[in-house]
Design an enzyme around this catalytic site. Structure first.
Site, short mmCIF file in Angstrom:
data_model
loop_
_atom_site.label_atom_id
_atom_site.label_comp_id
_atom_site.label_asym_id
_atom_site.label_seq_id
_atom_site.Cartn_x
_atom_site.Cartn_y
_atom_site.Cartn_z
N ASP A 156 0.84 -1.19 0.00
CA ASP A 156 0.00 0.00 0.00
C ASP A 156 0.88 1.25 0.00
O ASP A 156 1.56 1.54 0.98
CB ASP A 156 -0.89 -0.01 1.24
CG ASP A 156 -1.82 1.19 1.29
OD1 ASP A 156 -2.95 1.09 0.76
OD2 ASP A 156 -1.43 2.25 1.83
N TYR A 208 3.31 9.58 -0.30
CA TYR A 208 4.44 8.91 0.36
C TYR A 208 5.75 9.09 -0.43
O TYR A 208 6.82 8.78 0.09
CB TYR A 208 4.20 7.41 0.52
CG TYR A 208 2.94 7.01 1.25
CD1 TYR A 208 2.18 7.92 1.96
CD2 TYR A 208 2.51 5.68 1.23
CE1 TYR A 208 1.01 7.54 2.62
CE2 TYR A 208 1.36 5.29 1.90
CZ TYR A 208 0.61 6.22 2.58
OH TYR A 208 -0.53 5.82 3.22
N LYS A 248 -2.64 5.99 -4.13
CA LYS A 248 -3.69 6.97 -3.81
C LYS A 248 -3.32 8.34 -4.36
O LYS A 248 -2.14 8.66 -4.47
CB LYS A 248 -3.85 7.11 -2.28
CG LYS A 248 -3.84 5.79 -1.52
CD LYS A 248 -3.93 5.98 -0.02
CE LYS A 248 -3.51 4.74 0.73
NZ LYS A 248 -2.05 4.56 0.84
N HIS A 282 -7.26 9.71 -1.63
CA HIS A 282 -6.58 9.62 -0.33
C HIS A 282 -7.32 10.37 0.77
O HIS A 282 -7.18 10.06 1.95
CB HIS A 282 -5.17 10.19 -0.49
CG HIS A 282 -4.19 9.70 0.53
ND1 HIS A 282 -2.84 9.64 0.30
CD2 HIS A 282 -4.35 9.24 1.79
CE1 HIS A 282 -2.22 9.16 1.37
NE2 HIS A 282 -3.11 8.92 2.29
N SER A 307 -10.47 6.83 0.67
CA SER A 307 -9.81 6.76 1.97
C SER A 307 -10.22 7.97 2.79
O SER A 307 -10.39 9.06 2.23
CB SER A 307 -8.27 6.73 1.78
OG SER A 307 -7.60 6.69 3.02
N GLN A 365 -10.47 3.06 3.00
CA GLN A 365 -9.33 2.89 3.89
C GLN A 365 -9.37 3.99 4.95
O GLN A 365 -9.28 5.18 4.62
CB GLN A 365 -8.02 2.94 3.09
CG GLN A 365 -6.80 2.67 3.96
CD GLN A 365 -5.49 2.75 3.18
OE1 GLN A 365 -4.59 3.50 3.56
NE2 GLN A 365 -5.36 1.99 2.10
N LEU A 415 -1.31 -0.37 14.01
CA LEU A 415 -0.39 -0.51 15.15
C LEU A 415 -0.32 0.77 15.99
O LEU A 415 0.47 0.88 16.90
CB LEU A 415 1.02 -0.87 14.65
CG LEU A 415 1.12 -2.08 13.71
CD1 LEU A 415 2.57 -2.32 13.31
CD2 LEU A 415 0.53 -3.32 14.37
N LYS A 475 0.81 2.95 21.65
CA LYS A 475 0.11 2.22 22.72
C LYS A 475 0.89 0.99 23.17
O LYS A 475 0.34 0.11 23.84
CB LYS A 475 -1.28 1.80 22.22
CG LYS A 475 -2.19 2.97 21.87
CD LYS A 475 -2.63 3.72 23.10
CE LYS A 475 -3.65 4.81 22.76
NZ LYS A 475 -4.06 5.56 23.96
N SER A 523 6.39 -1.13 8.71
CA SER A 523 7.66 -1.14 9.42
C SER A 523 8.79 -1.16 8.40
O SER A 523 8.61 -1.65 7.29
CB SER A 523 7.76 -2.37 10.33
OG SER A 523 9.02 -2.38 10.99
N ARG A 559 10.60 -7.01 12.47
CA ARG A 559 9.21 -6.62 12.79
C ARG A 559 8.29 -6.83 11.59
O ARG A 559 7.13 -7.19 11.75
CB ARG A 559 9.16 -5.17 13.28
CG ARG A 559 9.59 -5.04 14.74
CD ARG A 559 9.06 -3.78 15.39
NE ARG A 559 9.72 -2.59 14.87
CZ ARG A 559 10.80 -2.04 15.40
NH1 ARG A 559 11.36 -2.60 16.46
NH2 ARG A 559 11.33 -0.96 14.88
#
Length: 283
Positions: A51, A56, A81, A116, A147, A170, A199, A204, A240, A245
């Site tokens: 994605d 980006y 997007k 987007h 989105s 999204q 995440l 959190k 990530s 990860r």
């Protein structure tokens, strides 16, 4: 409900013969010099869904990773997007076409193209959607969606959309921001719901409830959050750049979060206040 989940599982998109993988790999802010390697690590870990977005600034790198991977193009699902219109219908169309070229080359395609953001106003949203419909007609994208759209934005589309409902919406989704109104609306109309920031950008990681569940299931907090999203029937897009990860976030198919524990996670919802990026406007 969820015991039969597998990394290879696909979800059908509404009124379409296209299916989307249930787990995706996000490359938000993955730096250009890192993005190719991260995508290749994701492919190694079994992801078949990437994605990206114009915003980006790494669409070309995703395309490069696709070619380097040696995986047949039809076995990878790629989303991008567009954030805002180009100033005229033709300019907007050329803007989306440029993304397809960056990812797939002149004869290439993307699997899903999203608007987007809902922020460009009614006229802008219409211009963006019509550009995506044109792209779809030409086979340059296999599906189209939105989105950060709330109920009012998707309802508004009915007045001009040839393709309705959108195939995907999204939105930000995790236990603290469950956006139940728009999720229920999408479910009702067969719109596939993708979860970005599943995440919670690790904010959190020390939440006592989440940490307690991670210890109980002998999993990382991130694995609990990805599994939670899958069991909610969302399509999570964990991001990530760390190879271990990346692999761990996909290693979520050997356990089930119990009904009681899902209810505990559901109970963390803070509504709009729980959003770290954006809660949609529904009315």
């Amino acid at each position: 409900m969820s015991a039969n989940l597998a990394m290879t599982e696909l979800l059908p998109l509404p009124k379409s013969d296209v299916k989307i993988p249930r787990l995706g790999f996000g490359v938000y802010r993955s730096p250009k010099n890192q993005c190719v390697e991260s995508c290749l690590n994701a492919f190694k870990a079994g992801y078949r869904h990437i994605d990206t977005a114009q915003f980006y600034a790494n669409e070309e790198e995703v395309g490069e990773a696709l070619r380097k991977s040696g995986i047949p193009r039809n076995e990878v699902f790629v989303t991008t997007k567009i954030m805002s219109p180009g100033g005229s219908p033709q300019a907007t169309y050329e803007k989306v076409l440029a993304s397809v070229d960056k990812i797939g080359g002149k004869d290439g395609y993307v699997d899903l193209f999203l608007i987007h953001s809902s922020s460009s106003g009614p006229a802008g949203r219409k211009e963006l959607w019509q550009a995506l419909e044109r792209l779809l007609e030409e086979g340059k994208t296999r599906s189209i969606g939105v989105s950060n759209y709330g109920v009012k934005h998707i309802e508004e589309m009915k007045s001009y959309a040839k393709v309705w409902p959108p195939h995907v919406n999204q939105i930000e989704l995790h236990p603290w921001c469950q956006q139940r109104v728009i999720v229920d609306y999408c479910k009702k109309h067969g719109i596939v719901v993708e979860a970005y920031s599943p995440l919670v950008r690790n904010y959190k990681a020390n939440d006592p409830t989440l940490v307690g569940l991670a210890q109980k299931y002998n999993k990382t907090t991130a694995q609990i959050l990805v599994r939670y999203a899958l069991q909610k029937e969302w399509v999570p897009l964990p991001k990530s750049d760390n190879p271990s990860r990346i692999a761990a976030n996909a290693n979520v198919y050997d356990f089930d979060i119990s009904k009681d524990d899902m209810a505990i996670l559901d109970g963390l919802d803070q509504g709009d206040a729980g959003a770290i990026v954006e809660a949609v406007a529904n009315e």
